[in-house]
Structures are given as C-alpha cells and as structure tokens.
Design a protein around this motif. Structure first.
Motif, PDB file in Angstrom:
ATOM      1  N   LYS A 217       0.933  -1.338  -0.049  1.00 46.26           N
ATOM      2  CA  LYS A 217      -0.040  -0.020  -0.049  1.00 46.26           C
ATOM      3  C   LYS A 217       1.030   1.146   0.082  1.00 46.26           C
ATOM      4  O   LYS A 217       0.466   2.258  -0.696  1.00 46.26           O
ATOM      5  N   TRP A 218       2.124   1.098   0.745  1.00 40.90           N
ATOM      6  CA  TRP A 218       2.782   2.483   0.929  1.00 40.90           C
ATOM      7  C   TRP A 218       4.291   2.099   0.751  1.00 40.90           C
ATOM      8  O   TRP A 218       4.585   0.772   1.102  1.00 40.90           O
ATOM      9  N   VAL A 219       4.926   2.831   0.088  1.00 37.94           N
ATOM     10  CA  VAL A 219       6.559   2.601   0.204  1.00 37.94           C
ATOM     11  C   VAL A 219       7.124   4.006   0.489  1.00 37.94           C
ATOM     12  O   VAL A 219       6.528   5.048   0.512  1.00 37.94           O
ATOM     13  N   SER A 220       8.614   3.900   1.042  1.00 36.94           N
ATOM     14  CA  SER A 220       9.251   5.178   1.349  1.00 36.94           C
ATOM     15  C   SER A 220       9.593   5.945   0.096  1.00 36.94           C
ATOM     16  O   SER A 220       9.816   5.497  -1.030  1.00 36.94           O
ATOM     17  N   VAL A 221       9.516   7.388   0.185  1.00 37.56           N
ATOM     18  CA  VAL A 221       9.994   8.157  -1.064  1.00 37.56           C
ATOM     19  C   VAL A 221      11.226   7.636  -1.481  1.00 37.56           C
ATOM     20  O   VAL A 221      11.384   7.669  -2.501  1.00 37.56           O
ATOM     21  N   THR A 222      12.169   7.233  -0.569  1.00 34.87           N
ATOM     22  CA  THR A 222      13.476   7.175  -0.780  1.00 34.87           C
ATOM     23  C   THR A 222      13.617   5.864  -1.807  1.00 34.87           C
ATOM     24  O   THR A 222      14.450   6.065  -2.707  1.00 34.87           O
ATOM     25  N   ARG A 251      15.422  17.447  -2.125  1.00 34.21           N
ATOM     26  CA  ARG A 251      15.280  17.971  -0.772  1.00 34.21           C
ATOM     27  C   ARG A 251      14.711  17.019   0.206  1.00 34.21           C
ATOM     28  O   ARG A 251      13.574  17.287   0.477  1.00 34.21           O
ATOM     29  N   LEU A 252      15.095  16.176   0.756  1.00 38.12           N
ATOM     30  CA  LEU A 252      14.570  15.186   1.345  1.00 38.12           C
ATOM     31  C   LEU A 252      14.760  15.509   3.135  1.00 38.12           C
ATOM     32  O   LEU A 252      15.863  15.350   3.519  1.00 38.12           O
ATOM     33  N   SER A 253      13.847  16.239   3.768  1.00 35.96           N
ATOM     34  CA  SER A 253      14.040  16.712   5.055  1.00 35.96           C
ATOM     35  C   SER A 253      13.031  15.610   6.034  1.00 35.96           C
ATOM     36  O   SER A 253      13.076  15.825   7.281  1.00 35.96           O
ATOM     37  N   SER A 254      12.310  14.658   5.307  1.00 42.24           N
ATOM     38  CA  SER A 254      11.572  14.065   6.383  1.00 42.24           C
ATOM     39  C   SER A 254      11.227  12.607   5.569  1.00 42.24           C
ATOM     40  O   SER A 254      11.157  12.435   4.035  1.00 42.24           O
ATOM     41  N   GLU A 289      10.687  17.075  -3.159  1.00 39.38           N
ATOM     42  CA  GLU A 289      10.876  17.729  -1.730  1.00 39.38           C
ATOM     43  C   GLU A 289       9.811  17.186  -0.603  1.00 39.38           C
ATOM     44  O   GLU A 289       8.800  16.953  -0.937  1.00 39.38           O
ATOM     45  N   THR A 290      10.644  16.723   0.497  1.00 40.19           N
ATOM     46  CA  THR A 290       9.864  16.172   1.578  1.00 40.19           C
ATOM     47  C   THR A 290       9.851  17.166   2.731  1.00 40.19           C
ATOM     48  O   THR A 290      11.158  17.549   3.060  1.00 40.19           O
ATOM     49  N   ASN A 291       8.858  17.085   3.534  1.00 36.95           N
ATOM     50  CA  ASN A 291       9.137  18.038   5.077  1.00 36.95           C
ATOM     51  C   ASN A 291       7.950  17.019   5.742  1.00 36.95           C
ATOM     52  O   ASN A 291       7.634  16.098   5.476  1.00 36.95           O
ATOM     53  N   VAL A 296       6.460  16.623  -2.043  1.00 34.31           N
ATOM     54  CA  VAL A 296       6.051  17.564  -3.283  1.00 34.31           C
ATOM     55  C   VAL A 296       6.902  16.898  -4.406  1.00 34.31           C
ATOM     56  O   VAL A 296       8.314  17.070  -4.444  1.00 34.31           O
ATOM     57  N   PHE A 297       6.252  16.609  -5.698  1.00 31.57           N
ATOM     58  CA  PHE A 297       7.024  15.967  -6.789  1.00 31.57           C
ATOM     59  C   PHE A 297       6.348  16.589  -7.910  1.00 31.57           C
ATOM     60  O   PHE A 297       5.494  16.873  -8.272  1.00 31.57           O
ATOM     61  N   ARG A 298       7.781  17.207  -8.515  1.00 33.30           N
ATOM     62  CA  ARG A 298       7.435  18.046  -9.800  1.00 33.30           C
ATOM     63  C   ARG A 298       8.244  17.269 -11.041  1.00 33.30           C
ATOM     64  O   ARG A 298       9.442  16.877 -10.871  1.00 33.30           O
ATOM     65  N   ILE A 299       7.614  17.279 -12.217  1.00 33.05           N
ATOM     66  CA  ILE A 299       8.378  16.856 -13.416  1.00 33.05           C
ATOM     67  C   ILE A 299       7.758  17.418 -14.662  1.00 33.05           C
ATOM     68  O   ILE A 299       6.796  17.548 -14.657  1.00 33.05           O
ATOM     69  N   GLN A 300       8.681  17.630 -15.278  1.00 31.09           N
ATOM     70  CA  GLN A 300       8.497  18.311 -16.574  1.00 31.09           C
ATOM     71  C   GLN A 300       9.160  17.796 -17.607  1.00 31.09           C
ATOM     72  O   GLN A 300      10.622  17.453 -17.636  1.00 31.09           O
ATOM     73  N   ASN A 301       8.778  17.702 -18.936  1.00 32.28           N
ATOM     74  CA  ASN A 301       9.478  17.419 -20.171  1.00 32.28           C
ATOM     75  C   ASN A 301       9.062  18.069 -21.234  1.00 32.28           C
ATOM     76  O   ASN A 301       8.124  18.403 -21.608  1.00 32.28           O
ATOM     77  N   THR A 302      10.112  18.030 -22.287  1.00 35.42           N
ATOM     78  CA  THR A 302      10.042  18.904 -23.616  1.00 35.42           C
ATOM     79  C   THR A 302       9.192  17.866 -24.471  1.00 35.42           C
ATOM     80  O   THR A 302       9.637  16.892 -24.223  1.00 35.42           O
ATOM     81  N   TYR A 303       8.596  18.193 -25.353  1.00 38.48           N
ATOM     82  CA  TYR A 303       7.880  17.514 -26.467  1.00 38.48           C
ATOM     83  C   TYR A 303       7.783  18.048 -27.712  1.00 38.48           C
ATOM     84  O   TYR A 303       7.545  19.444 -27.597  1.00 38.48           O
TER      85      TYR A 303
END
Length: 353
Positions: A217-222, A251-254, A289-291, A296-303
């Motif tokens: 159900k859950w996995v760690s972000v790392t 930026r993993l703070s948590s 980024e985690t706190n 917060v996960f952001r991804i962008q790609n050109t197309y």
C-alpha cells in the motif's frame, strides 16, 4: 465531472428540504395537543426561529468544522471552534427572537445585550440544546450516507486500482522496454563495459520493485527515488548525451511515504512522450521535496508531438483516481502545458492512512 457535481448538489438540496421540513413538522405535531391556540401560535413562531438557526448551525458544523478539522484529525481545533460557534449561534438565535420575533406578539421588556451574552445557563438550555439536537440528527444521517457512499466508492476504486496496477505492470514490463534494455546490456557486454553488471543489477532491482514492493500500500519516498534512478540510468543508455538532458533536484527533510509506482509512472510517462516521441533534444526535469507536512514531486519534459496527448491524458486521469483513493481530497494534482513543456505536480501528505 460537472454532471456528477450537479447531481450531488441536487440530491443534497432534496435531502435537506425533506429532512428540515420533516423535523419542523415533527416538533409542531409533538406539542399540538398540549397548549391552547394562542400559546400554540407562539410556540410555532419560537420553533420556526430555532429551526432557522438549527439549519444554519448544522450546515456550518458539518461543511466547515467537520470537513476542515474533524476529517483531518485536528480534534482539538474542532472542539474549540465547535464550542465557540455554538455559543455565538445561540447568542444570534436569542437576539433574533428578542429583537425581531417577540415584538410582533408580546409586549414585554426586551433582554439587554449584556444579559443575552452572559446568561450562559439560559442560553445552554433554551438555545444551544435545541440547536445541538437538530444538528446531531442531521450530521448523523450525513455520516451514515457518506459511509455508504464511501464504501461503494471504495469497492469501485479497489477494482480500478487492480486494473491500474495491471496496466502499470504491463507498461513497465512491456516487451519494448525489456528488449531495448537487454539489447543495451548485450552491447555493453560485448564491449566489456564496466556498466554491464551495474545495468543488470539495475534491471533486476526494477523488476523486483514492480513485482513485490509495487503490491504494497505504501513505500518510502527514498525507495521510489532509488528505483527512479535505476530506470533513468537504463533509459539513458538508449540516447546520446547531447540527445537527452536530465536534471534531478531532491531535498529530503522527512522520511515520507507514497503509494508505490506513483512517481515512477510519471517518469516513464516523461520518457515515453518526450524522448520517445521526438528526434530532437529532450529535457526532463525532476524535483522532489519532503518535509514533515508534505511530499512535493514535480516533473516536466519537453515534447514536439502532441498527437498522443489523449493517451497521456487517460493515464494521468488514472493516476488522479488513485490519488483520490489513497488520499481522498487531501492532495494536489496539477497538470499544465506551456511552450511545448509538459508539467505535472503532485503534493501529498507526509503520512496518510
């Protein structure tokens, strides 16, 4: 979505009309034979005034306090604001009766504002308790209806979740991906590259993650981030350095958790619809980024080719449905395009269960 929202609001209006009218009529019928006509008329007026504030209080308690505090497990704030709101609603109810209702049918000295605000005992027994009784019945029925709807939605979402996991599994294990990866590893082995054993290990880790951790159900972000690194490394073997530019900032703070394959699916999506659909230079940017509060996960790609955006849209809608399944409405999911750059942002609670 508009049709579903309209239907929900219509059902809510019908339910409230039926419930509050029935409650008012029940209160009138209960006292019908106990008083003479003059007193009975006054009771109708009093009941009507209480009835108005019962409706206001019940809707405020549920749609503001319950949804913003109780549902988010902020019980101390919920209790504080509940007591505060009941007090001020009771005061408002008494002021309404004393200043606007009673002058029409009785000629008695009006209570002063000071006595209205300070006579807690009178407020409690003559105003707060009637408000609480109506609000309690209303909210109890709402909770029962919500539980029933959530149970039905949960069954449907579990079915969709199983279908999505199967699609995700097929997507990650599709012959095209495996064929290219194995071909690249074979080429590395012929040239006796030092990357051969590393690439085999990375492919093994990806398969293990999808087949086993992907069922949790859950996995760690790392853990998710580690498998993303392996995926990027294997995909990068297909492209020359000048053909693909990847930037990753973390930026993993948590030590937060997410549903498995959530970020990996978006990364695969960026490769598939970015570098996989264009012969020009493609850029992929990943930010994580985690706190203590959020991930917060952001991804962008050109197309360069938007002919398959409908396919991408269906996949992203599936991801949104799974976010709703895991987090209800406690998440942010943004998608936007600008200057041939496709952006996705996901914000989820640090821990949620």
């Amino acid at each position: 979505m508009k049709i579903g929202t309209t239907s929900y609001h219509r059902q809510n209006i019908y339910f409230q009309l039926f419930f509050w009218i029935a409650l008012f009529l029940f209160g009138i019928a209960r006292t019908y034979d106990d008083y003479n006509d003059e007193i009975f008329k006054q009771l109708i007026i009093y009941n009507f005034c209480h009835w108005i504030f019962q409706i206001l209080a019940a809707n405020f308690i549920y749609y503001v306090l319950v949804q913003h505090f109780f549902d988010r497990k902020r019980y101390a704030e919920f209790t504080f604001y509940l007591i505060l709101s009941l007090y001020f609603i009771s005061v408002a109810n008494r002021i309404f009766i004393v200043d606007f209702a009673e002058p029409f049918f009785i000629n008695e000295p009006q209570d002063s504002l000071i006595s209205i605000f300070t006579d807690i005992r009178y407020l409690l027994f003559h105003y707060t308790f009637p408000i609480i009784s109506g609000a309690f019945i209303f909210i109890s029925i709402i909770f029962f209806m919500r539980y029933k709807d959530e149970k039905e939605n949960s069954i449907q979402l579990e079915k969709e979740k199983a279908e999505l996991e199967l699609k995700s599994l097929k997507s990650q294990l599709n012959p095209h991906f495996l064929f290219n990866t194995l071909n690249n590893i074979y080429s590395l082995s012929i040239s006796h590259s030092d990357k051969t054993s590393q690439s085999i290990s990375q492919l093994s880790d990806i398969l293990d993650y999808i087949l086993y951790k992907g069922q949790k159900k859950w996995v760690s972000v790392t853990d998710e981030l580690s498998i993303i690194d392996d995926y990027i490394a294997l995909e990068s073997l297909r492209y020359a350095d000048e053909r693909l530019k990847i930037t990753k900032m973390t930026r993993l703070s948590s030590a937060n958790c997410i549903p498995p394959l959530l970020y990996l699916t978006l990364v695969e999506n960026a490769f598939k619809h970015g570098a996989g659909k264009s012969s020009e230079q493609t850029e992929i940017k990943i930010e994580l980024e985690t706190n203590a509060q959020h991930s917060v996960f952001r991804i962008q790609n050109t197309y360069s080719d938007i002919s398959d955006q409908n396919e991408k849209g269906i996949g992203l809608q599936n991801i949104k449905r799974q976010l709703e399944h895991y987090y209800q409405n406690h998440f942010t999911f943004h998608i936007f395009r600008e200057n041939n750059i496709f952006n996705v942002e996901i914000i989820t609670p640090s821990q949620y269960d």
